[in-house]
Scaffold this active site. Structure first.
Site, PDB file in Angstrom:
ATOM      1  N   HIS A  14      39.021  36.689  37.065  1.00 54.95           N
ATOM      2  CA  HIS A  14      39.564  36.532  38.432  1.00 54.95           C
ATOM      3  C   HIS A  14      40.779  35.604  38.338  1.00 54.95           C
ATOM      4  O   HIS A  14      40.624  34.402  38.161  1.00 54.95           O
ATOM      5  CB  HIS A  14      38.510  35.926  39.365  1.00 54.95           C
ATOM      6  CG  HIS A  14      38.976  35.754  40.778  1.00 54.95           C
ATOM      7  ND1 HIS A  14      38.197  36.060  41.866  1.00 54.95           N
ATOM      8  CD2 HIS A  14      40.140  35.302  41.300  1.00 54.95           C
ATOM      9  CE1 HIS A  14      38.852  35.805  42.978  1.00 54.95           C
ATOM     10  NE2 HIS A  14      40.049  35.332  42.660  1.00 54.95           N
ATOM     11  N   HIS A  16      44.978  34.824  39.818  1.00 57.27           N
ATOM     12  CA  HIS A  16      46.150  35.100  40.659  1.00 57.27           C
ATOM     13  C   HIS A  16      47.402  34.813  39.846  1.00 57.27           C
ATOM     14  O   HIS A  16      47.624  33.676  39.431  1.00 57.27           O
ATOM     15  CB  HIS A  16      46.143  34.201  41.908  1.00 57.27           C
ATOM     16  CG  HIS A  16      44.977  34.471  42.796  1.00 57.27           C
ATOM     17  ND1 HIS A  16      45.026  35.381  43.829  1.00 57.27           N
ATOM     18  CD2 HIS A  16      43.716  33.973  42.794  1.00 57.27           C
ATOM     19  CE1 HIS A  16      43.845  35.417  44.433  1.00 57.27           C
ATOM     20  NE2 HIS A  16      43.035  34.579  43.816  1.00 57.27           N
ATOM     21  N   LYS A 100      39.290  45.208  45.014  1.00 57.24           N
ATOM     22  CA  LYS A 100      38.982  43.906  45.594  1.00 57.24           C
ATOM     23  C   LYS A 100      38.752  44.024  47.091  1.00 57.24           C
ATOM     24  O   LYS A 100      39.595  44.560  47.819  1.00 57.24           O
ATOM     25  CB  LYS A 100      40.151  42.956  45.329  1.00 57.24           C
ATOM     26  CG  LYS A 100      40.049  41.612  46.038  1.00 57.24           C
ATOM     27  CD  LYS A 100      39.004  40.715  45.387  1.00 57.24           C
ATOM     28  CE  LYS A 100      38.832  39.429  46.167  1.00 57.24           C
ATOM     29  NZ  LYS A 100      39.025  38.234  45.391  1.00 57.24           N
ATOM     30  N   HIS A 137      35.196  39.021  47.758  1.00 52.28           N
ATOM     31  CA  HIS A 137      35.353  37.670  48.290  1.00 52.28           C
ATOM     32  C   HIS A 137      34.261  37.521  49.340  1.00 52.28           C
ATOM     33  O   HIS A 137      34.363  38.064  50.437  1.00 52.28           O
ATOM     34  CB  HIS A 137      36.748  37.468  48.899  1.00 52.28           C
ATOM     35  CG  HIS A 137      36.944  36.064  49.405  1.00 52.28           C
ATOM     36  ND1 HIS A 137      37.781  35.171  48.794  1.00 52.28           N
ATOM     37  CD2 HIS A 137      36.371  35.399  50.441  1.00 52.28           C
ATOM     38  CE1 HIS A 137      37.724  34.000  49.436  1.00 52.28           C
ATOM     39  NE2 HIS A 137      36.881  34.123  50.443  1.00 52.28           N
ATOM     40  N   HIS A 175      33.669  33.937  42.583  1.00 54.21           N
ATOM     41  CA  HIS A 175      33.765  32.491  42.815  1.00 54.21           C
ATOM     42  C   HIS A 175      32.596  31.934  43.626  1.00 54.21           C
ATOM     43  O   HIS A 175      32.761  31.431  44.734  1.00 54.21           O
ATOM     44  CB  HIS A 175      35.098  32.086  43.447  1.00 54.21           C
ATOM     45  CG  HIS A 175      35.651  33.012  44.503  1.00 54.21           C
ATOM     46  ND1 HIS A 175      34.936  33.418  45.585  1.00 54.21           N
ATOM     47  CD2 HIS A 175      36.860  33.584  44.631  1.00 54.21           C
ATOM     48  CE1 HIS A 175      35.682  34.211  46.334  1.00 54.21           C
ATOM     49  NE2 HIS A 175      36.850  34.330  45.777  1.00 54.21           N
ATOM     50  N   ASP A 248      39.813  31.998  39.133  1.00 55.76           N
ATOM     51  CA  ASP A 248      40.466  31.956  40.445  1.00 55.76           C
ATOM     52  C   ASP A 248      41.632  30.974  40.423  1.00 55.76           C
ATOM     53  O   ASP A 248      41.936  30.344  41.443  1.00 55.76           O
ATOM     54  CB  ASP A 248      39.475  31.612  41.562  1.00 55.76           C
ATOM     55  CG  ASP A 248      40.002  32.000  42.939  1.00 55.76           C
ATOM     56  OD1 ASP A 248      41.048  32.681  43.016  1.00 55.76           O
ATOM     57  OD2 ASP A 248      39.384  31.614  43.944  1.00 55.76           O
TER      58      ASP A 248
END
Ligand code: DOR
Ligand code: ZN
Length: 346
Positions: A14, A16, A100, A137, A175, A248
């Site tokens: 995960h 970004h 996602k 999420h 997460h 994350d």
């Protein structure tokens, strides 16, 4: 005492990476230690179609240092109008490794996410047919629900009913921040796994709020009370194949974090492996670090583990990391675990 540890090269399930100048500035930080990463699609506009993912992948590859073998594993952003055929094609071509799900309004750039979960059932069923996992999420967005309860309520109201309606769907609850989520993942026989971030193994909500507000510890889902952190640590160090690393790592320029309304996201790409080695050592679990960072993730995704290794070496003196990474989009503060780090990646 172990002073050196060689493990299969880790992956980040995960991550970004953003776009443009931020991408160029921070991609090398992940490429240094990680073999592969699941790349979050919450760009503006989001990565919705296979063609968007193909183009984004090219931009990521162009941002990597020469000779890097880092492999971005692409994802699609689920919307209420996502085209199931396009998703299936992107999966079958090997381009896309997961989809996602952001509940609309749950976090950064989630406005195009899902409001009515019934409207995405067709896509989820198709994903189950082609074996494409869903990354979730897991927070409700209902303003009546306290922000510290949003993960636990999501499991009951959304995640569990969804898994019952589409039983063949592989789901990654991302997460984790609560013992409720750890218990839920442990209760599932099959088809459910979870990522845990580096920072949620280290911080609790006091880090954010006690003695002053510290925006660089603010992320979503927000860190909870310490009993939850301890449950996450127990899950991460257990070796249980259902738990694996998803950092994350979520860079925002300092100006966007240190603001009256600061963005959610903690940037850990630079020192994640050192932090994790420190955590696992403190728990007498260095022998299970490899399962968490390098074996359980690929096994759940049906991919081979990386074929090369990294070596962590414990130094006599603390290892120093930059306080921030300079990018063309501004400086990005690196996560401060609040204790010295002795493990370095050779
Ligand atoms: O803290 C977070 N930051 N949580 C998310 O879910 C999104 C992420 C981001 O994109 O900045
Ligand atoms: Zn994220």
């Amino acid at each position: 005492m172990t002073e050196q540890l060689t493990i299969r090269r880790p992956d980040d399930w995960h991550l970004h990476l953003r776009d443009g100048a931020m991408l160029t500035g921070i991609a090398p930080q992940s490429a240094k230690h990680f073999g592969r990463a699941i790349i979050m699609p919450n760009l503006v506009p989001p990565v919705v179609r296979g063609d968007d993912a193909r183009a984004y992948r090219e931009r990521i590859l162009a941002a990597l240092p020469d000779g890097s073998r880092f492999e971005p594993l692409m994802t699609l952003y689920l919307t209420e109008t996502t085209d199931a055929d396009d998703v299936a094609q992107a999966a079958q071509s090997g381009l896309v490794k997961s989809v996602k799900l952001y509940p609309a309004g749950a976090t950064t750039n989630s406005d195009s996410g899902v409001r009515d979960f019934d409207r995405v059932l067709g896509v989820l069923e198709r994903m189950a047919d082609v074996g494409l996992p869903l990354c979730v999420h897991g927070e409700v967005t209902d303003n009546q629900i306290d922000i510290f309860d949003r993960e636990a309520v999501f499991i009951e109201r959304v995640l569990d009913p969804m898994r019952r309606r589409v039983p063949g769907l592989k789901v990654i609850m991302e997460h984790l921040t609560t013992s409720d989520a750890v218990d839920y993942v442990r209760s599932a026989e099959d088809g459910l796994a979870a990522t845990i971030t580096t920072h949620h193994l280290i911080i609790n909500r006091n880090h954010i709020l006690a003695g002053g507000i510290r925006p660089h510890y603010y992320c979503l889902p927000v860190a909870k009370r310490d009993s939850h952190r301890l449950a996450l640590r127990a899950a991460a160090i257990s070796g249980d194949r259902r738990f694996f690393l998803g950092t994350d790592s979520a860079p925002h320029a300092d100006a966007a974090k240190e603001a009256a309304c600061g963005c959610a996201g903690i940037f850990t790409a630079t020192n994640t492996m050192s932090c994790l080695a420190q955590v696992f050592e403190a728990e007498n679990a260095l022998d299970r670090l490899e399962a968490f960072t390098s074996l359980n993730g690929p096994a759940f995704y049906g991919l081979p583990a990386n074929d090369d290794t990294i070596t962590l070496i414990k130094q006599a003196d603390p290892v120093s990391f930059p306080e921030s990474i300079e990018t063309g989009a501004g400086p990005v503060t690196v996560f401060d675990p609040g204790f010295p780090l002795y493990w370095d990646v050779a």
